[in-house]
Design a protein around this motif. Structure first.
Motif, PDB file in Angstrom:
ATOM      1  N   ALA A 167       0.775  -1.248   0.000  1.00 11.66           N
ATOM      2  CA  ALA A 167       0.000   0.000   0.000  1.00 11.66           C
ATOM      3  C   ALA A 167       0.803   1.293   0.000  1.00 11.66           C
ATOM      4  N   TYR A 168       2.068   1.267   0.346  1.00 12.17           N
ATOM      5  CA  TYR A 168       2.860   2.507   0.352  1.00 12.17           C
ATOM      6  C   TYR A 168       4.101   2.391  -0.518  1.00 12.17           C
ATOM      7  N   GLY A 169       3.925   1.851  -1.730  1.00  8.19           N
ATOM      8  CA  GLY A 169       5.063   1.717  -2.629  1.00  8.19           C
ATOM      9  C   GLY A 169       5.612   0.300  -2.602  1.00  8.19           C
TER      10      GLY A 169
ATOM     11  N   PHE B  41      -6.252   2.340  13.720  1.00  6.63           N
ATOM     12  CA  PHE B  41      -5.401   2.211  12.525  1.00  6.63           C
ATOM     13  C   PHE B  41      -5.410   3.504  11.715  1.00  6.63           C
ATOM     14  N   SER B  42      -4.373   3.655  10.907  1.00  5.42           N
ATOM     15  CA  SER B  42      -4.108   4.913  10.180  1.00  5.42           C
ATOM     16  C   SER B  42      -4.232   6.109  11.129  1.00  5.42           C
ATOM     17  N   PRO B  43      -3.558   6.060  12.299  1.00  6.41           N
ATOM     18  CA  PRO B  43      -3.742   7.103  13.319  1.00  6.41           C
ATOM     19  C   PRO B  43      -3.157   8.454  12.917  1.00  6.41           C
ATOM     20  N   MET B  44      -2.257   8.453  11.911  1.00  7.72           N
ATOM     21  CA  MET B  44      -1.690   9.725  11.452  1.00  7.72           C
ATOM     22  C   MET B  44      -2.311  10.115  10.107  1.00  7.72           C
ATOM     23  N   ALA B  45      -3.525   9.609   9.865  1.00  8.20           N
ATOM     24  CA  ALA B  45      -4.214   9.864   8.591  1.00  8.20           C
ATOM     25  C   ALA B  45      -3.283   9.541   7.419  1.00  8.20           C
TER      26      ALA B  45
ATOM     27  N   HIS C 146     -11.387  -8.811   9.191  1.00 11.13           N
ATOM     28  CA  HIS C 146     -10.913  -7.572   8.559  1.00 11.13           C
ATOM     29  C   HIS C 146     -12.065  -6.658   8.115  1.00 11.13           C
ATOM     30  N   ARG C 147     -13.095  -7.254   7.534  1.00 13.59           N
ATOM     31  CA  ARG C 147     -14.306  -6.499   7.157  1.00 13.59           C
ATOM     32  C   ARG C 147     -15.489  -7.444   7.306  1.00 13.59           C
ATOM     33  N   GLN C 148     -16.662  -6.863   7.531  1.00 10.90           N
ATOM     34  CA  GLN C 148     -17.880  -7.668   7.626  1.00 10.90           C
ATOM     35  C   GLN C 148     -18.214  -8.274   6.269  1.00 10.90           C
TER      36      GLN C 148
ATOM     37  N   GLY D  84       2.239   3.134  11.318  1.00 11.79           N
ATOM     38  CA  GLY D  84       3.135   2.318  10.495  1.00 11.79           C
ATOM     39  C   GLY D  84       4.298   3.156  10.010  1.00 11.79           C
ATOM     40  N   THR D  85       5.461   2.546   9.941  1.00 14.09           N
ATOM     41  CA  THR D  85       6.592   3.232   9.310  1.00 14.09           C
ATOM     42  C   THR D  85       7.586   2.210   8.783  1.00 14.09           C
ATOM     43  N   THR D  86       8.379   2.649   7.810  1.00 10.53           N
ATOM     44  CA  THR D  86       9.448   1.805   7.284  1.00 10.53           C
ATOM     45  C   THR D  86      10.805   2.385   7.695  1.00 10.53           C
ATOM     46  N   LYS D  87      10.785   3.380   8.609  1.00  7.87           N
ATOM     47  CA  LYS D  87      12.033   4.086   8.950  1.00  7.87           C
ATOM     48  C   LYS D  87      12.306   4.070  10.453  1.00  7.87           C
ATOM     49  N   VAL D  88      13.546   3.716  10.794  1.00  7.40           N
ATOM     50  CA  VAL D  88      13.908   3.583  12.208  1.00  7.40           C
ATOM     51  C   VAL D  88      13.715   4.910  12.960  1.00  7.40           C
ATOM     52  N   GLU D  89      14.101   6.019  12.356  1.00  8.54           N
ATOM     53  CA  GLU D  89      13.980   7.321  13.040  1.00  8.54           C
ATOM     54  C   GLU D  89      12.527   7.611  13.432  1.00  8.54           C
ATOM     55  N   ARG D  90      11.615   7.222  12.530  1.00  8.25           N
ATOM     56  CA  ARG D  90      10.195   7.486  12.798  1.00  8.25           C
ATOM     57  C   ARG D  90       9.616   6.523  13.835  1.00  8.25           C
ATOM     58  N   LEU D  91      10.194   5.317  13.864  1.00  6.42           N
ATOM     59  CA  LEU D  91       9.809   4.359  14.923  1.00  6.42           C
ATOM     60  C   LEU D  91      10.057   4.989  16.285  1.00  6.42           C
TER      61      LEU D  91
ATOM     62  N   PHE E 194       2.488  -6.039  17.336  1.00  9.51           N
ATOM     63  CA  PHE E 194       2.755  -5.965  15.907  1.00  9.51           C
ATOM     64  C   PHE E 194       1.498  -6.332  15.122  1.00  9.51           C
ATOM     65  N   ASP E 195       1.176  -5.485  14.162  1.00  8.35           N
ATOM     66  CA  ASP E 195      -0.071  -5.667  13.412  1.00  8.35           C
ATOM     67  C   ASP E 195       0.191  -6.039  11.957  1.00  8.35           C
ATOM     68  N   THR E 196      -0.459  -7.114  11.517  1.00  5.52           N
ATOM     69  CA  THR E 196      -0.336  -7.533  10.121  1.00  5.52           C
ATOM     70  C   THR E 196      -1.700  -8.029   9.637  1.00  5.52           C
TER      71      THR E 196
HETATM   72  N1  LIG Z   1      -7.798  -2.811   9.816  1.00 11.11           N
HETATM   73  C1  LIG Z   1      -7.642  -2.214   8.662  1.00 11.11           C
HETATM   74  O1  LIG Z   1      -8.484  -2.287   7.782  1.00 11.11           O
HETATM   75  C2  LIG Z   1      -6.391  -1.427   8.432  1.00 11.11           C
HETATM   76  C3  LIG Z   1      -6.310  -0.522   7.342  1.00 11.11           C
HETATM   77  C4  LIG Z   1      -5.135   0.200   7.181  1.00 11.11           C
HETATM   78  C5  LIG Z   1      -4.072   0.040   8.052  1.00 11.11           C
HETATM   79  N2  LIG Z   1      -4.178  -0.857   9.083  1.00 11.11           N
HETATM   80  C6  LIG Z   1      -3.053  -1.066  10.028  1.00 11.11           C
HETATM   81  O2  LIG Z   1      -2.736   0.192  10.622  1.00 11.11           O
HETATM   82  C7  LIG Z   1      -1.337   0.458  10.450  1.00 11.11           C
HETATM   83  C8  LIG Z   1      -1.096   1.956  10.359  1.00 11.11           C
HETATM   84  O3  LIG Z   1      -1.909   2.549   9.372  1.00 11.11           O
HETATM   85  P1  LIG Z   1      -1.322   3.265   8.062  1.00 11.11           P
HETATM   86  O4  LIG Z   1       0.045   2.761   7.820  1.00 11.11           O
HETATM   87  O5  LIG Z   1      -2.353   3.140   7.019  1.00 11.11           O
HETATM   88  O6  LIG Z   1      -1.316   4.800   8.434  1.00 11.11           O
HETATM   89  P2  LIG Z   1      -0.518   5.734   9.449  1.00 11.11           P
HETATM   90  O7  LIG Z   1       0.129   4.950  10.510  1.00 11.11           O
HETATM   91  O8  LIG Z   1      -1.454   6.821   9.791  1.00 11.11           O
HETATM   92  O9  LIG Z   1       0.592   6.361   8.483  1.00 11.11           O
HETATM   93  C9  LIG Z   1       1.627   5.615   7.963  1.00 11.11           C
HETATM   94  C10 LIG Z   1       2.395   6.486   6.994  1.00 11.11           C
HETATM   95  O10 LIG Z   1       2.930   7.594   7.693  1.00 11.11           O
HETATM   96  C11 LIG Z   1       4.334   7.695   7.520  1.00 11.11           C
HETATM   97  N3  LIG Z   1       4.867   8.008   8.866  1.00 11.11           N
HETATM   98  C12 LIG Z   1       4.790   7.259   9.983  1.00 11.11           C
HETATM   99  N4  LIG Z   1       5.375   7.895  11.012  1.00 11.11           N
HETATM  100  C13 LIG Z   1       5.808   9.076  10.529  1.00 11.11           C
HETATM  101  C14 LIG Z   1       6.494  10.173  11.106  1.00 11.11           C
HETATM  102  N5  LIG Z   1       6.843  10.178  12.389  1.00 11.11           N
HETATM  103  N6  LIG Z   1       6.783  11.240  10.321  1.00 11.11           N
HETATM  104  C15 LIG Z   1       6.450  11.249   9.013  1.00 11.11           C
HETATM  105  N7  LIG Z   1       5.791  10.231   8.414  1.00 11.11           N
HETATM  106  C16 LIG Z   1       5.480   9.155   9.163  1.00 11.11           C
HETATM  107  C17 LIG Z   1       4.789   6.349   7.004  1.00 11.11           C
HETATM  108  O11 LIG Z   1       5.803   6.539   6.019  1.00 11.11           O
HETATM  109  P3  LIG Z   1       7.277   5.908   6.183  1.00 11.11           P
HETATM  110  O12 LIG Z   1       7.120   4.432   6.053  1.00 11.11           O
HETATM  111  O13 LIG Z   1       7.991   6.515   5.030  1.00 11.11           O
HETATM  112  O14 LIG Z   1       7.762   6.351   7.520  1.00 11.11           O
HETATM  113  C18 LIG Z   1       3.539   5.774   6.340  1.00 11.11           C
HETATM  114  O15 LIG Z   1       3.515   6.099   4.980  1.00 11.11           O
HETATM  115  C19 LIG Z   1      -0.966  -0.333   9.197  1.00 11.11           C
HETATM  116  O16 LIG Z   1       0.422  -0.592   9.140  1.00 11.11           O
HETATM  117  C20 LIG Z   1      -1.780  -1.585   9.362  1.00 11.11           C
HETATM  118  O17 LIG Z   1      -1.113  -2.506  10.207  1.00 11.11           O
HETATM  119  C21 LIG Z   1      -5.318  -1.582   9.281  1.00 11.11           C
END
Ligand SMILES: NC(=O)c1ccc[n+]([C@@H]2O[C@H](COP(=O)([O-])OP(=O)(O)OC[C@H]3O[C@@H](n4cnc5c(N)ncnc54)[C@H](OP(=O)(O)O)[C@@H]3O)[C@@H](O)[C@H]2O)c1
Length: 332
Positions: free
Chosen positions: A25-27, A209-213, A132-134, A286-293, A50-52
């Motif tokens: 979903a992110y490249g 989920f997607s807490p940072m939009a 995951h969905r109804q 979610g992140t793919t970068k240690v600094e952001r973790l 850890f969420d997958t």
């Molecule tokens: N239940 C569901 O239907 C559902 C749907 C979507 C997601 N999820 C779960 O929720 C998790 C999180 O959601 P999400 O990944 O969609 O959205 P998110 O956590 O709101 O945002 C992730 C995005 O923000 C970037 N990011 C993270 N920390 C950052 C920071 N400190 N500064 C700048 N950019 C930052 C990441 O990029 P980089 O990788 O480049 O840091 C990534 O592209 C997913 O990994 C998944 O496990 C569940």
């Protein structure tokens, strides 16, 4: 990191790590080496949750995320909590980057899914297993009965639901107690505050989920940010357009003001806002970068008073902001 509880018995770090973006979903997926490094750094920082999902993969390997995590998490399995999800797959005939979802919660499908997830995740149990969905064709009560059987078998410790309303939560919980609801929740998507009283009453955690939009609340992106149209959902998410960046200026300045006041980053404020709101909310950025973790983990050190959280809520309710991604289409 501090800890929180999912239900009465699953102790987790107050922020979990969303692993989806590592392979989906992110490249293009990051490498196995990068994933192992990220997981090992996350463990050092105190992440224990850890969420997958079985579907966080690619067209050529639909289950890549679970496979990678199976390897990367194996050394830490006895001290971490794994959440994974069942019950949907993608419509691969679609040309959209975020392909429509096809729900399938038939008992036979779930029984195959759990065994395959256990194998890929190299474990004998899943700590929390989410629908995951109804599935419009399968009542949630039937799914709850399957979950009850999986708990009895020891294949899962607890279960949850994703993207559900209060009525569905109650119906499911009446058959087999639900431990967590994983719904979209951020400063830009607050509609599920409608389920808060139900979650509180039934002692169910909200895994946000997607807490940072999808990252936009970090302030790290602007109108010039580029996303791959074939692999990155952000290329079609409404909050990343040039107009939206302009429309969200008030939101960004609110985050920036609080960041300055608290000596924090905008992203940390977006997470601290929900952590300080309820002790049973567990964001999984979610992140793919240690600094952001590291940056995200430190959100649990920021204290926003009840008055500050309420002031932010009021400002969010009154301000104009752009549309935000609401999830992929469901095809029945
Ligand atoms: N239940 C569901 O239907 C559902 C749907 C979507 C997601 N999820 C779960 O929720 C998790 C999180 O959601 P999400 O990944 O969609 O959205 P998110 O956590 O709101 O945002 C992730 C995005 O923000 C970037 N990011 C993270 N920390 C950052 C920071 N400190 N500064 C700048 N950019 C930052 C990441 O990029 P980089 O990788 O480049 O840091 C990534 O592209 C997913 O990994 C998944 O496990 C569940």
């Amino acid at each position: 990191m501090k800890t929180r509880y999912i239900g009465n018995f699953l102790k987790v770090s107050s922020l979990g790590l969303g692993c989806m973006g590592m392979t989906h979903a992110y490249g293009a997926p990051i490498s196995s080496g990068q994933i192992r490094n990220l997981i090992s750094k996350a463990i050092d920082l105190g992440y224990t949750f850890f969420d997958t999902a079985e579907i966080y993969g690619t067209a050529s390997n639909p289950h890549l995320n679970e496979e990678e995590l199976g390897h990367a998490l194996a050394p830490y399995r006895d001290r971490i909590v794994i959440g994974t999800k069942f019950g949907i797959h993608f419509d691969m005939n679609s040309s959209l980057v975020n392909k429509p979802l096809i729900p399938d919660a038939r008992k036979d499908t779930i029984l195959k899914s759990i065994d395959a997830s256990l194998k890929r995740l190299r474990t004998d149990h899943i700590d929390i297993y989410y629908q995951h969905r109804q599935d419009p064709h399968i009542p949630v009560e039937e799914v709850a009965m399957v979950m009850e059987a999986l708990i009895k078998d020891g294949k899962i410790l607890s279960w949850g639901l994703s993207e559900v309303d209060a009525e569905t939560i109650r119906r499911a919980h009446a058959v087999c107690p639900v431990s967590a609801v994983q719904n979209r929740y951020s400063m830009m998507a607050r509609h599920y505050e409608s389920v808060f009283s139900t979650l509180e009453e039934l002692n169910i955690a909200l895994v946000a989920f997607s807490p940072m939009a999808n990252g936009v609340l970090s302030g790290a992106y602007n109108a010039n940010s580029q996303f791959d149209k074939n692999t990155d959902y952000r290329s079609s998410m409404p909050q990343f357009t040039e107009e939206s960046m302009k429309a969200n200026r008030t939101l960004f300045s609110l985050l920036n003001d609080f960041a300055n006041r608290k000596n924090a980053t905008m992203g940390q404020i977006s997470l601290a806002w929900m952590l300080c709101k309820k002790p049973w909310i567990i964001p999984i950025p979610g992140t793919t970068k240690v600094e952001r973790l590291k940056e995200n983990a430190k959100a649990d050190e920021i204290c926003l008073s009840n008055a500050e959280v309420s002031a932010i809520d009021k400002a969010l309710s009154e301000m104009k902001m752009s549309a935000v991604f609401g999830g992929s289409k469901i095809k029945s």
